[in-house]
Write a protein that holds these residues in place. Structure first.
Motif, mmCIF file in Angstrom:
data_model
loop_
_atom_site.group_PDB
_atom_site.id
_atom_site.type_symbol
_atom_site.label_atom_id
_atom_site.label_comp_id
_atom_site.label_asym_id
_atom_site.label_seq_id
_atom_site.Cartn_x
_atom_site.Cartn_y
_atom_site.Cartn_z
ATOM 1 N N LEU A 239 0.825 -1.209 0.000
ATOM 2 C CA LEU A 239 0.000 0.000 0.000
ATOM 3 C C LEU A 239 0.859 1.258 0.000
ATOM 4 O O LEU A 239 1.908 1.305 0.654
ATOM 5 N N LEU A 240 0.410 2.270 -0.695
ATOM 6 C CA LEU A 240 1.041 3.583 -0.580
ATOM 7 C C LEU A 240 0.923 4.048 0.867
ATOM 8 O O LEU A 240 -0.115 3.862 1.505
ATOM 9 N N SER A 241 1.970 4.654 1.390
ATOM 10 C CA SER A 241 1.984 5.040 2.803
ATOM 11 C C SER A 241 0.833 5.982 3.137
ATOM 12 O O SER A 241 0.235 5.888 4.213
ATOM 13 N N ARG A 242 0.472 6.878 2.220
ATOM 14 C CA ARG A 242 -0.604 7.835 2.524
ATOM 15 C C ARG A 242 -1.952 7.118 2.639
ATOM 16 O O ARG A 242 -2.806 7.516 3.443
ATOM 17 N N ILE A 243 -2.141 6.032 1.854
ATOM 18 C CA ILE A 243 -3.393 5.276 1.935
ATOM 19 C C ILE A 243 -3.410 4.433 3.198
ATOM 20 O O ILE A 243 -4.440 4.332 3.889
ATOM 21 N N LEU A 244 -2.274 3.826 3.536
ATOM 22 C CA LEU A 244 -2.182 3.045 4.767
ATOM 23 C C LEU A 244 -2.485 3.924 5.973
ATOM 24 O O LEU A 244 -3.269 3.544 6.854
ATOM 25 N N GLU A 245 -1.897 5.109 6.027
ATOM 26 C CA GLU A 245 -2.082 5.994 7.177
ATOM 27 C C GLU A 245 -3.488 6.590 7.213
ATOM 28 O O GLU A 245 -4.016 6.867 8.294
ATOM 29 N N ARG A 246 -4.104 6.767 6.047
ATOM 30 C CA ARG A 246 -5.447 7.346 6.020
ATOM 31 C C ARG A 246 -6.529 6.309 6.330
ATOM 32 O O ARG A 246 -7.394 6.530 7.183
ATOM 33 N N ASP A 247 -6.463 5.156 5.646
ATOM 34 C CA ASP A 247 -7.536 4.173 5.750
ATOM 35 C C ASP A 247 -7.302 3.130 6.837
ATOM 36 O O ASP A 247 -8.264 2.612 7.418
ATOM 37 N N TYR A 248 -6.052 2.813 7.096
ATOM 38 C CA TYR A 248 -5.739 1.734 8.042
ATOM 39 C C TYR A 248 -4.695 2.230 9.044
ATOM 40 O O TYR A 248 -3.627 1.656 9.205
ATOM 41 N N SER A 249 -5.049 3.310 9.712
ATOM 42 C CA SER A 249 -4.074 4.027 10.537
ATOM 43 C C SER A 249 -3.571 3.194 11.716
ATOM 44 O O SER A 249 -2.429 3.368 12.153
ATOM 45 N N TYR A 250 -4.397 2.286 12.223
ATOM 46 C CA TYR A 250 -3.958 1.495 13.383
ATOM 47 C C TYR A 250 -2.938 0.429 12.981
ATOM 48 O O TYR A 250 -2.029 0.124 13.745
ATOM 49 N N ILE A 251 -3.081 -0.117 11.776
ATOM 50 C CA ILE A 251 -2.030 -1.006 11.259
ATOM 51 C C ILE A 251 -0.738 -0.208 11.098
ATOM 52 O O ILE A 251 0.334 -0.652 11.504
ATOM 53 N N ALA A 252 -0.851 0.997 10.517
ATOM 54 C CA ALA A 252 0.333 1.830 10.301
ATOM 55 C C ALA A 252 1.026 2.156 11.616
ATOM 56 O O ALA A 252 2.262 2.093 11.723
ATOM 57 N N LYS A 253 0.232 2.484 12.642
ATOM 58 C CA LYS A 253 0.817 2.912 13.913
ATOM 59 C C LYS A 253 1.429 1.759 14.696
ATOM 60 O O LYS A 253 2.390 1.953 15.442
ATOM 61 N N VAL A 254 0.885 0.551 14.542
ATOM 62 C CA VAL A 254 1.354 -0.566 15.370
ATOM 63 C C VAL A 254 2.589 -1.254 14.795
ATOM 64 O O VAL A 254 3.226 -2.062 15.477
ATOM 65 N N LEU A 255 2.968 -0.938 13.565
ATOM 66 C CA LEU A 255 4.051 -1.666 12.901
ATOM 67 C C LEU A 255 5.340 -1.673 13.714
ATOM 68 O O LEU A 255 6.016 -2.706 13.814
ATOM 69 N N LYS A 256 5.692 -0.546 14.321
ATOM 70 C CA LYS A 256 6.940 -0.472 15.080
ATOM 71 C C LYS A 256 6.876 -1.273 16.385
ATOM 72 O O LYS A 256 7.913 -1.546 16.988
ATOM 73 N N GLY A 257 5.680 -1.637 16.800
ATOM 74 C CA GLY A 257 5.539 -2.424 18.024
ATOM 75 C C GLY A 257 5.206 -3.880 17.764
ATOM 76 O O GLY A 257 4.795 -4.599 18.680
ATOM 77 N N THR A 258 5.387 -4.324 16.512
ATOM 78 C CA THR A 258 4.969 -5.675 16.105
ATOM 79 C C THR A 258 6.170 -6.588 15.898
ATOM 80 O O THR A 258 7.165 -6.206 15.286
ATOM 81 N N GLU A 259 6.043 -7.799 16.415
ATOM 82 C CA GLU A 259 6.937 -8.889 16.034
ATOM 83 C C GLU A 259 6.167 -9.776 15.065
ATOM 84 O O GLU A 259 5.000 -10.104 15.314
ATOM 85 N N GLU A 260 6.797 -10.160 13.973
ATOM 86 C CA GLU A 260 6.100 -10.939 12.946
ATOM 87 C C GLU A 260 6.987 -12.074 12.449
ATOM 88 O O GLU A 260 8.158 -11.860 12.141
ATOM 89 N N VAL A 261 6.409 -13.259 12.374
ATOM 90 C CA VAL A 261 7.102 -14.425 11.831
ATOM 91 C C VAL A 261 6.194 -15.071 10.790
ATOM 92 O O VAL A 261 5.020 -15.348 11.068
ATOM 93 N N ALA A 262 6.717 -15.294 9.598
ATOM 94 C CA ALA A 262 5.916 -15.918 8.545
ATOM 95 C C ALA A 262 5.576 -17.360 8.923
ATOM 96 O O ALA A 262 6.415 -18.089 9.463
ATOM 97 N N LEU A 263 4.352 -17.766 8.655
ATOM 98 C CA LEU A 263 3.983 -19.164 8.849
ATOM 99 C C LEU A 263 4.781 -20.014 7.860
ATOM 100 O O LEU A 263 4.867 -19.665 6.678
ATOM 101 N N PRO A 264 5.402 -21.101 8.301
ATOM 102 C CA PRO A 264 6.196 -21.914 7.380
ATOM 103 C C PRO A 264 5.364 -22.373 6.183
ATOM 104 O O PRO A 264 4.191 -22.740 6.333
ATOM 105 N N THR A 265 5.965 -22.333 5.006
ATOM 106 C CA THR A 265 5.248 -22.746 3.804
ATOM 107 C C THR A 265 5.247 -24.265 3.672
ATOM 108 O O THR A 265 6.130 -24.957 4.189
ATOM 109 N N HIS A 266 4.228 -24.769 3.012
ATOM 110 C CA HIS A 266 4.112 -26.196 2.741
ATOM 111 C C HIS A 266 3.646 -26.326 1.297
ATOM 112 O O HIS A 266 2.673 -25.668 0.899
ATOM 113 N N PRO A 267 4.304 -27.137 0.477
ATOM 114 C CA PRO A 267 3.969 -27.176 -0.955
ATOM 115 C C PRO A 267 2.517 -27.545 -1.241
ATOM 116 O O PRO A 267 1.963 -27.124 -2.258
#
Length: 221
Positions: A133-161
């Motif tokens: 997403l463009l940063s301006r759209i993320l901050e306008r429409d999904y501001s809580y996702i934008a704000k929480v990013l610096k406080g998030t730990e994220e690990v991808a779910l392992p892939t399976h073919p």
């Protein structure tokens, strides 16, 4: 399922209950059946009784709702639009391939360091959302996702073919209290409820929507 437990081995409190959104029409969709099967495995792995797992999707048929009840899961009576509070309990939110507004609404409903630190979200990668997403759209429409990013730990779910389409772009997210405490007071003071008035491609079914429950849009929610 152990991949979900692994990142919780540190400071995160193990989930005492679970909320599942957006499972989809599992009677007709193999991917949705795989997601349901994984949810049941997760509950078993994490020691969460099925009766402490609440489920909702506006696309469910009466038959599907009955099957979920027979499995011991609890159906939420209303469309919360993702606005479910943790109410002091460590909670796993299982939201594979949900719309961005659902994640944003969930964060808004629990917008405090104490509540967010009790949440684990299995769903679309927040990093991926940020990249696409463009940063301006993320901050306008999904501001809580934008704000929480610096406080998030994220690990991808392992892939399976065998399940590439079922769990693609899926990550485990949690919010360490120490990271959240680094936020400025201004971040926490901004608690305006999202409205999405300017959002062109809202990916959720609103409470007031009168659309057919079995429409393609509902099936994809």
């Amino acid at each position: 399922a152990g991949a979900v437990r692994a990142p919780l081995g540190g400071s995160a409190e193990p989930p005492a209950r679970c909320v599942c959104y957006g499972l989809g029409r599992f009677s007709a969709c193999p991917a949705a059946r795989h997601q349901l099967a994984f949810l049941l495995l997760l509950l078993e792995e994490l020691g969460v009784p099925p009766g402490r797992c609440s489920v909702f999707d506006p696309a469910f048929s009466a038959q599907e709702a009955a099957v979920l009840g027979q499995l011991g899961l609890r159906l939420l009576p209303d469309n919360e639009e993702g606005k479910h509070g943790v109410e002091g309990s460590a909670t796993l939110f299982y939201m594979v391939h949900c719309g961005k507004a659902l994640y944003n609404n969930l964060l808004w409903r629990n917008w405090s360091a104490g509540a967010l630190s009790k949440m684990v979200i299995i769903g679309n990668s927040f990093k991926g959302i940020e990249e696409r997403l463009l940063s301006r759209i993320l901050e306008r429409d999904y501001s809580y996702i934008a704000k929480v990013l610096k406080g998030t730990e994220e690990v991808a779910l392992p892939t399976h073919p065998r399940y590439l389409d079922t769990f693609n772009d899926t990550s485990i997210h949690w919010f360490p209290l120490q990271k959240l405490k680094e936020f400025s007071p201004e971040v926490w003071d901004s608690v305006e409820e999202p409205t999405y008035q300017d959002c062109d491609d809202l990916e959720i079914i609103r409470k007031e929507d009168r659309a057919d429950r079995h429409s393609p849009a509902a099936a994809e929610s």
